[in-house]
Design an enzyme around this catalytic site. Sequence first.
Site, PDB file in Angstrom:
ATOM      1  N   HIS A 147       1.236  -1.212  -0.436  1.00 29.32           N
ATOM      2  CA  HIS A 147       0.365  -0.128   0.156  1.00 29.32           C
ATOM      3  C   HIS A 147       0.879   1.556  -0.190  1.00 29.32           C
ATOM      4  CE1 HIS A 147      -2.561   2.407   0.552  1.00 29.32           C
ATOM      5  NE2 HIS A 147      -3.712   1.918   1.942  1.00 29.32           N
TER       6      HIS A 147
ATOM      7  N   HIS B 289      -2.483  -1.814 -10.061  1.00 30.04           N
ATOM      8  CA  HIS B 289      -3.777  -1.163  -8.785  1.00 30.04           C
ATOM      9  C   HIS B 289      -5.124  -1.633  -8.708  1.00 30.04           C
ATOM     10  CE1 HIS B 289      -6.010   2.243  -6.914  1.00 30.04           C
ATOM     11  NE2 HIS B 289      -4.495   2.648  -6.526  1.00 30.04           N
TER      12      HIS B 289
ATOM     13  N   ASP C 183       3.136   5.413  -6.803  1.00 30.16           N
ATOM     14  CA  ASP C 183       4.123   5.001  -6.638  1.00 30.16           C
ATOM     15  C   ASP C 183       5.679   5.006  -7.317  1.00 30.16           C
ATOM     16  OD1 ASP C 183       2.058   3.795  -4.271  1.00 30.16           O
ATOM     17  OD2 ASP C 183       2.867   4.986  -3.530  1.00 30.16           O
TER      18      ASP C 183
HETATM   19  C1  SDX Z   1      -1.373   2.348  -3.054  1.00 29.25           C
HETATM   20  O1  SDX Z   1      -6.206   1.855  -3.075  1.00 29.25           O
HETATM   21  C2  SDX Z   1      -5.376   2.647  -3.157  1.00 29.25           C
HETATM   22  O2  SDX Z   1      -6.416   3.797  -3.604  1.00 29.25           O
HETATM   23  C3  SDX Z   1      -4.204   2.419  -3.187  1.00 29.25           C
HETATM   24  C4  SDX Z   1      -3.674   3.877  -3.712  1.00 29.25           C
HETATM   25  C5  SDX Z   1      -4.047   5.417  -2.594  1.00 29.25           C
HETATM   26  O3  SDX Z   1      -3.887   6.786  -3.374  1.00 29.25           O
HETATM   27  O4  SDX Z   1      -4.092   4.694  -1.659  1.00 29.25           O
HETATM   28  O5  SDX Z   1      -3.379   4.142  -4.866  1.00 29.25           O
HETATM   29  C6  SDX Z   1      -1.776   3.720  -2.805  1.00 29.25           C
HETATM   30  O6  SDX Z   1      -1.466   1.542  -2.533  1.00 29.25           O
HETATM   31  C7  SDX Z   1      -0.533   1.586  -5.143  1.00 29.25           C
HETATM   32  C8  SDX Z   1      -0.287   0.724  -4.949  1.00 29.25           C
HETATM   33  C9  SDX Z   1       0.700   0.114  -5.204  1.00 29.25           C
HETATM   34  N1  SDX Z   1       1.217  -1.101  -4.731  1.00 29.25           N
HETATM   35  C10 SDX Z   1       2.390  -1.585  -5.456  1.00 29.25           C
HETATM   36  O7  SDX Z   1       2.286  -0.836  -6.073  1.00 29.25           O
HETATM   37  C11 SDX Z   1       2.384  -2.801  -4.978  1.00 29.25           C
HETATM   38  C12 SDX Z   1       2.694  -3.561  -6.660  1.00 29.25           C
HETATM   39  N2  SDX Z   1       0.889  -4.025  -7.096  1.00 29.25           N
HETATM   40  C13 SDX Z   1       0.621  -4.860  -6.350  1.00 29.25           C
HETATM   41  O8  SDX Z   1       1.046  -6.030  -5.892  1.00 29.25           O
HETATM   42  C14 SDX Z   1      -0.896  -4.747  -6.919  1.00 29.25           C
HETATM   43  O9  SDX Z   1      -0.493  -4.520  -8.190  1.00 29.25           O
HETATM   44  C15 SDX Z   1      -2.074  -4.378  -5.945  1.00 29.25           C
HETATM   45  C16 SDX Z   1      -1.689  -4.469  -4.734  1.00 29.25           C
HETATM   46  C17 SDX Z   1      -1.210  -3.164  -5.913  1.00 29.25           C
HETATM   47  C18 SDX Z   1      -3.255  -4.560  -6.544  1.00 29.25           C
HETATM   48  O10 SDX Z   1      -3.459  -6.063  -7.418  1.00 29.25           O
HETATM   49  P1  SDX Z   1      -4.608  -6.211  -7.362  1.00 29.25           P
HETATM   50  O11 SDX Z   1      -6.139  -5.656  -8.208  1.00 29.25           O
HETATM   51  O12 SDX Z   1      -5.226  -6.973  -6.050  1.00 29.25           O
HETATM   52  O13 SDX Z   1      -4.614  -7.388  -8.418  1.00 29.25           O
HETATM   53  P2  SDX Z   1      -3.804  -8.892  -8.704  1.00 29.25           P
HETATM   54  O14 SDX Z   1      -3.018  -9.011  -7.022  1.00 29.25           O
HETATM   55  O15 SDX Z   1      -5.829  -9.628  -8.029  1.00 29.25           O
HETATM   56  O16 SDX Z   1      -4.106  -9.549  -9.634  1.00 29.25           O
HETATM   57  C19 SDX Z   1      -4.017  -9.634 -11.353  1.00 29.25           C
HETATM   58  C20 SDX Z   1      -2.838 -10.208 -12.102  1.00 29.25           C
HETATM   59  C21 SDX Z   1      -1.955 -11.627 -10.767  1.00 29.25           C
HETATM   60  O17 SDX Z   1      -1.760 -12.143 -11.771  1.00 29.25           O
HETATM   61  P3  SDX Z   1      -2.474 -13.811 -12.321  1.00 29.25           P
HETATM   62  O18 SDX Z   1      -2.624 -14.338 -11.333  1.00 29.25           O
HETATM   63  O19 SDX Z   1      -4.084 -13.180 -13.346  1.00 29.25           O
HETATM   64  O20 SDX Z   1      -1.282 -13.783 -13.248  1.00 29.25           O
HETATM   65  O21 SDX Z   1      -1.871  -9.168 -12.271  1.00 29.25           O
HETATM   66  C22 SDX Z   1      -0.813  -9.404 -11.648  1.00 29.25           C
HETATM   67  C23 SDX Z   1      -0.827 -10.033 -10.388  1.00 29.25           C
HETATM   68  O22 SDX Z   1       0.319 -11.071 -10.406  1.00 29.25           O
HETATM   69  N3  SDX Z   1      -0.026  -8.995 -10.554  1.00 29.25           N
HETATM   70  C24 SDX Z   1       1.624  -8.262 -11.140  1.00 29.25           C
HETATM   71  C25 SDX Z   1       1.720  -6.754 -10.344  1.00 29.25           C
HETATM   72  N4  SDX Z   1       0.039  -6.706 -10.344  1.00 29.25           N
HETATM   73  C26 SDX Z   1      -0.478  -7.614 -10.048  1.00 29.25           C
HETATM   74  N5  SDX Z   1       2.654  -8.936 -11.609  1.00 29.25           N
HETATM   75  C27 SDX Z   1       3.524  -8.029 -11.825  1.00 29.25           C
HETATM   76  N6  SDX Z   1       3.663  -7.127 -10.760  1.00 29.25           N
HETATM   77  C28 SDX Z   1       2.520  -6.247 -10.089  1.00 29.25           C
HETATM   78  N7  SDX Z   1       2.946  -4.842  -9.889  1.00 29.25           N
END
Ligand code: SDX
Length: 411
Positions: free
Chosen positions: A240, A279, A335
């Site tokens: 997050h 996201h 981020d």
């Molecule tokens: C913030 O909610 C908000 O508004 C938050 C925020 C705010 O202002 O408050 O915007 C701030 O938290 C931004 C996000 C910061 N976090 C990161 O950058 C960490 C990396 N990102 C992820 O862990 C992920 O993208 C999330 C947690 C942010 C969102 O995940 P989702 O939408 O729940 O997606 P998911 O976990 O269901 O993944 C869907 C697919 C998966 O692949 P498959 O299993 O279908 O093969 O996408 C892949 C995931 O493995 N995936 C990624 C990825 N994010 C999702 N693969 C590689 N790298 C990534 N970053």
Amino acid sequence: EKQVTSFDPGFMNTACCESTITYIDGDKGILRYRGYPIEQLAERSNFLEVAYLLIYGELPTATQLDTWKERIMSHTYIHVTLMDYMKSFRYDAHPMSMFIATMAAMSTEYPESNPTLTRRDLFEFDFRARNQQIFRILGKAPTIAACAYRHRIGRPYNYPTESFRGYSYTENFLYMLDRLSESDYRPSPAIAKALDVLFIVHADHELNCSTAAMRHLTSTRVDPYTAVAGAAGALYGPLHGGASEAVVRMLEEIGSVDRIDEFLEGVKSKTRRLMGFGHRIYKNYDPRAKILKEYAEKVFAEVGRDPLVDIAVELERRAIQDEYFVSRKLYPNVDFYSGIIYRACGFPLDMYPLLFALPRIAGWLAHWYESLREEKSAAKASIPGATHVMRARQTYVGDIDKSFPTEEERN
Ligand code: SDX
């Protein structure tokens, strides 16, 4: 042990409240605070004006803005007991941990935080008391953060600037971080402006994890100091608010442009995560990332270009053309570029989550204020259950009907 065979985050995305604060269209990459596009606010406004807009719902007049700034900047000092408390932390305590602990300790400073003393407050929206709490939290949060930074670098704590000097909110924060011996030190206007834009784009984001935590805590009528500490705890997580720190560590580990492909192969084989990408809501480019990408160039013009940004720009270019990321609608989020800007401004890595939390306090307070006012008007209209504690439900997938074994059955 029951194997979890599937996990549907879908139910986590159900709306749990109505709000008029922030609008997001994740498919179109739209973000608006009280109806104003984030791009216009970042370009033409400043953080304190945006904080007023988020909390009170309208842009302030010039007089209201002056009064608002004067109220907040007159609450920047923290009690010496809190400074002494912070000095008791380990020399290498994480700044975000120090901030969370000290914000929670703020509730020991103000008697209105003890609900048993003021039972009537539980259900009365005392306008003046609530505003006083808003001024204190917005005014003192940067001071607590600056003390955490000074503690982290082993330097004596600085006091806030005197309000007559007319420093902006972010100038005052930078002053407390770096004040040199002479007291008329003035931070770089370009850095102060860049930090102000970073604060604007981080100020609110609908019902993200930490804001949902704020609403849950608010619904129990706990004081706002404790609620902000709890919301900051949710933001502290690397998935997050800790992601900008993880992005810079990721870029440092990649080390050069010619190692990007090797890293991306690791992401596709799921041994790595592309931090700063993806996201829960944006399935398009996060509009905040676009703004920060532009601002990064302005900061580098002031402080010199960070080599990591070339890796970040090339990493983004390749990822957004790659089927693996396109098919999963993974684009840069807020981020991805914020960490590089913090690094260019000279902030140490472990300050990044705190630099996210500081501006997000304005959003948390906006949701706190909105839910208290809503419930006051609902309670006044004697709508049943108006002053309810938020209580999420679960889908139970465990055993239902077991009976405790007898002695014989057990032996
Ligand atoms: C913030 O909610 C908000 O508004 C938050 C925020 C705010 O202002 O408050 O915007 C701030 O938290 C931004 C996000 C910061 N976090 C990161 O950058 C960490 C990396 N990102 C992820 O862990 C992920 O993208 C999330 C947690 C942010 C969102 O995940 P989702 O939408 O729940 O997606 P998911 O976990 O269901 O993944 C869907 C697919 C998966 O692949 P498959 O299993 O279908 O093969 O996408 C892949 C995931 O493995 N995936 C990624 C990825 N994010 C999702 N693969 C590689 N790298 C990534 N970053």
